[in-house]
Design a protein around this motif. Structure first.
Motif, mmCIF file in Angstrom:
data_model
loop_
_atom_site.group_PDB
_atom_site.id
_atom_site.type_symbol
_atom_site.label_atom_id
_atom_site.label_comp_id
_atom_site.label_asym_id
_atom_site.label_seq_id
_atom_site.Cartn_x
_atom_site.Cartn_y
_atom_site.Cartn_z
ATOM 1 N N ASN A 433 -12.825 38.702 -17.845
ATOM 2 C CA ASN A 433 -13.647 38.001 -17.717
ATOM 3 C C ASN A 433 -13.897 38.031 -15.729
ATOM 4 O O ASN A 433 -14.093 36.950 -14.811
ATOM 5 N N ASP A 434 -14.247 39.095 -16.190
ATOM 6 C CA ASP A 434 -14.303 39.194 -14.833
ATOM 7 C C ASP A 434 -16.169 39.941 -14.066
ATOM 8 O O ASP A 434 -16.496 40.510 -13.683
ATOM 9 N N THR A 435 -17.412 38.891 -15.592
ATOM 10 C CA THR A 435 -18.316 38.900 -14.848
ATOM 11 C C THR A 435 -19.257 37.637 -15.914
ATOM 12 O O THR A 435 -18.284 36.871 -15.952
ATOM 13 N N ILE A 436 -20.200 36.847 -14.958
ATOM 14 C CA ILE A 436 -20.543 35.956 -15.303
ATOM 15 C C ILE A 436 -20.312 35.136 -17.059
ATOM 16 O O ILE A 436 -20.388 34.824 -17.367
ATOM 17 N N THR A 438 -18.536 36.901 -19.329
ATOM 18 C CA THR A 438 -17.835 36.988 -19.878
ATOM 19 C C THR A 438 -16.891 35.374 -18.893
ATOM 20 O O THR A 438 -15.183 35.860 -19.387
ATOM 21 N N ALA A 439 -17.152 34.979 -18.077
ATOM 22 C CA ALA A 439 -16.268 33.948 -17.438
ATOM 23 C C ALA A 439 -15.216 33.553 -17.902
ATOM 24 O O ALA A 439 -16.184 32.302 -18.835
ATOM 25 N N LEU A 460 -13.433 35.790 -12.813
ATOM 26 C CA LEU A 460 -14.559 34.736 -12.504
ATOM 27 C C LEU A 460 -14.059 33.500 -13.452
ATOM 28 O O LEU A 460 -13.852 32.946 -14.996
ATOM 29 N N ARG A 504 -20.413 31.359 -6.975
ATOM 30 C CA ARG A 504 -21.544 32.381 -7.361
ATOM 31 C C ARG A 504 -22.430 31.391 -8.370
ATOM 32 O O ARG A 504 -21.799 30.511 -8.220
ATOM 33 N N GLY A 508 -25.743 35.650 -10.173
ATOM 34 C CA GLY A 508 -24.256 36.126 -9.113
ATOM 35 C C GLY A 508 -24.704 36.111 -7.722
ATOM 36 O O GLY A 508 -23.917 37.067 -7.436
ATOM 37 N N TYR A 548 -19.626 29.685 -10.770
ATOM 38 C CA TYR A 548 -19.084 30.960 -10.734
ATOM 39 C C TYR A 548 -17.445 30.898 -9.669
ATOM 40 O O TYR A 548 -18.281 31.444 -8.594
ATOM 41 N N GLU A 550 -15.113 33.066 -7.851
ATOM 42 C CA GLU A 550 -14.302 34.366 -8.471
ATOM 43 C C GLU A 550 -13.077 34.547 -7.006
ATOM 44 O O GLU A 550 -13.622 33.627 -6.135
#
Length: 569
Positions: A433-436, A438-439, A460, A504, A508, A548, A550
């Motif tokens: 879950n470290d990208t938009i 895969t949030a 995220l 974000r 992003g 999002y 973070e």
């Protein structure tokens, strides 16, 4: 001779009258979901004050040197309000760079008469953070003015949001002695009888208030004062600093005393051993020399517990305990008592230890440890020195253990009691879950848990916010003091994480940030809520609704001990 009585102080504690009130708003961490209203300049004086709608945030800024923003609303006599000022939480970087925080002042009936003020110039002695007023009982019907400005007159400020809400439920008990009178409840012999709930009172400098509470048997008395947290009263240059004492049934035996538990406000949690009438004294720190209103909240909880079942002196024979339960035992030098409970990742656990420090029934202290399933690996926790509450955030599913040992200096057996509570439960993140892309969706229960497992890791969470919606995320993490650490009894959670929060948009782009380690030492703690390690307030823009959150480490570190729980408010 005392100065003439201020007219507001005379009527501050009058019982409420029957009136109709707006239905929006509330206490605690909320206060309505109305879209924020943008300030209309000029609003630099009482005659230009913007209208403030109860429960609806007003959004503004004081980024121009010398700017002052005025707001006004009508309030009903006898009602209690909460005033929240989201400044450092909303725009930490700007306030931190300016080296100041927003000042909050309440005026009535004109711009020359202050009722309450939070400012370093009016006696705030803790760190730089958001100034809220948790509880204010309205003394009379009328229009009240709320003023926001940089606390440093020679500095510019940043953006902020201001929200005023009625508190529900309001205080249901009222001190009989009028604010500046004496002789009504000044001794144990003349103590005012009260019950569980919240009481509105007034402290006259040099004069004490006594209250009597009758209990039918062993009880845990929990008493808390909100006084200093409400700021300076009627233009004073310092805040009323309360001191709290609990006396036994004879009115003379001191059972417990506290000066500071929540910022400079005192609280006592103490287990009394028998039925009878106990006495509470509301007085002042010796350095305090001003009048001021206060709110006293009291509960008398059952001290019932499940007795230990011997033998329980080893991991294999540990007695069970569950969330919401209490156990009691007796332990002598050379012995150990063991208990076990089941937990899940993201459980925020509080274990309170009642020994001779906070229990009339015990004769000496005990040593308590939280251990993992193997009975050897310590579970990191923080212990509040006044309430003796061990707090942690569990990281595994399974069985956890509580080990009790007598104090090394003990020479005889002593009794003790343990209360186990789950403060919050948060579902754990799902990697990756470290990208938009895969949030994780932020849970509907408004809590999420996770861990920054390696340096540079980030988590995220996807969430939705309406146009103008005021959203606050708070994170519980670091075990060390952050800012004022105003709620130090509960604020540590055994974590190593110094959190950084970022919001974000779908591209992003960064919309808002909050860090627990600001370079200029302007923190996102607030007077009304000193528990989180950091907080971030965000107002939804009209352009989109999906955002999002973070969560990462402010210093880029990571590891299995860098865990957290984040809450949406």
């Amino acid at each position: 001779m005392r100065p003439s009585t201020p007219p507001l102080a005379l009527i501050a504690l009058l019982p409420p009258v029957a009136l109709s009130f707006p239905t929006c708003g509330g206490g605690g961490g909320g206060g309505g979901s109305h879209a924020a209203v943008l300030e209309i300049e000029p609003n630099d004086s009482i005659g230009q004050a913007n209208r403030l709608v109860l429960g609806t945030p007003s959004k503004g800024d004081v980024t121009t040197l010398g700017d002052v923003d005025w707001f006004q609303t009508r309030l009903a006599r006898g009602r209690t309000i909460k005033i929240e000022l989201f400044g450092t939480r909303l725009d930490q970087a700007t306030w931190d760079a300016a080296g100041t925080v927003p000042r909050l002042t309440v005026y009535f009936p004109n711009d020359a008469t202050k009722i309450l003020e939070h400012s370093f110039t009016s006696g705030w002695s803790f760190g730089a953070q958001d100034f809220d007023i948790p509880l204010f009982r309205v003394p009379t019907n009328g229009t009240y003015w709320f003023v926001v400005k940089p606390d440093d007159d020679l500095a510019t400020g940043g953006r902020y949001a201001l929200r005023v809400t009625y508190v529900r439920p309001p205080p249901s008990q009222f001190e009989l002695e009028q604010p500046l009178d004496t002789g009504v409840d000044d001794t144990p012999g003349t103590a005012q009888t009260i019950g569980a709930g919240t009481l509105s009172g007034f402290h006259r400098d040099g004069n004490d208030d006594f209250y009597a509470i009758s209990v039918p048997g062993p009880r845990v008395l929990r008493v808390e004062i909100v006084g200093q947290r409400n700021g300076a009263w009627e233009g004073a240059t310092s805040t009323y600093d309360p001191l709290l004492r609990l006396f036994g049934v004879d009115g003379a035996t001191l059972l417990a005393e506290n000066d500071d538990a929540f910022f400079a406000d005192p609280a006592i949690q103490y287990e009394v051993a028998a039925a009878g009438t106990y006495f509470i004294q509301v007085t002042q720190n010796p350095a305090s020399s001003v009048d001021g209103p206060y709110f006293l909240t009291l509960s008398a909880d059952s001290a019932a517990a499940t007795a230990e079942s011997e033998p329980n002196d080893s991991l294999a024979t540990a007695d069970p305990i569950a969330y919401g339960q209490a156990v009691s035992g007796s332990i002598a030098p050379g012995e150990e008592d063991w208990f076990r409970f089941s937990g899940s990742p993201g459980d925020m656990v509080r274990l309170q230890v009642f020994d001779s420090t906070i229990s009339q029934a015990s004769s000496s202290p005990v040593d308590v440890a939280l251990l993992a399933a193997d009975g050897l690996t310590p579970v990191p926790f923080h212990e509040g020195r006044v309430f003796q509450v061990l707090t942690t955030i569990l990281q595994q599913t399974g069985t956890f253990h509580i080990r009790v040992r007598p104090d090394p200096a003990a020479v005889a057996a002593t009794s003790y009691r343990l209360e186990l509570k789950r403060f919050h439960s948060a579902p754990y993140e799902t990697e990756p879950n470290d990208t938009i892309a895969t949030a994780n969706a932020f849970p509907g229960g408004k809590f999420a848990a996770g861990v920054i497992s390696i340096p540079g890791d980030l988590d995220l969470f996807r969430f939705v916010a309406g146009n103008g919606e005021l959203v606050t995320f708070v994170v519980y993490a670091d075990d060390t003091a952050t800012g004022s650490d105003g709620f130090s009894e509960y604020s540590g959670h055994g974590s190593d994480l110094d959190p950084l929060l970022v919001i974000r948009d779908s591209t992003g782009a960064v919309l808002a940030t909050s860090t627990s380690v600001p370079p200029g030492s302007v923190y996102t703690e607030s007077v009304a809520d000193g528990l989180p390690t950091a907080a971030l307030t965000f107002v939804g823009p009209p352009t989109s609704h999906t955002f999002y959150l973070e969560v990462t480490s402010a210093d880029g570190s990571g590891g299995s001990g860098h865990y957290y729980v984040v809450e949406r408010r």
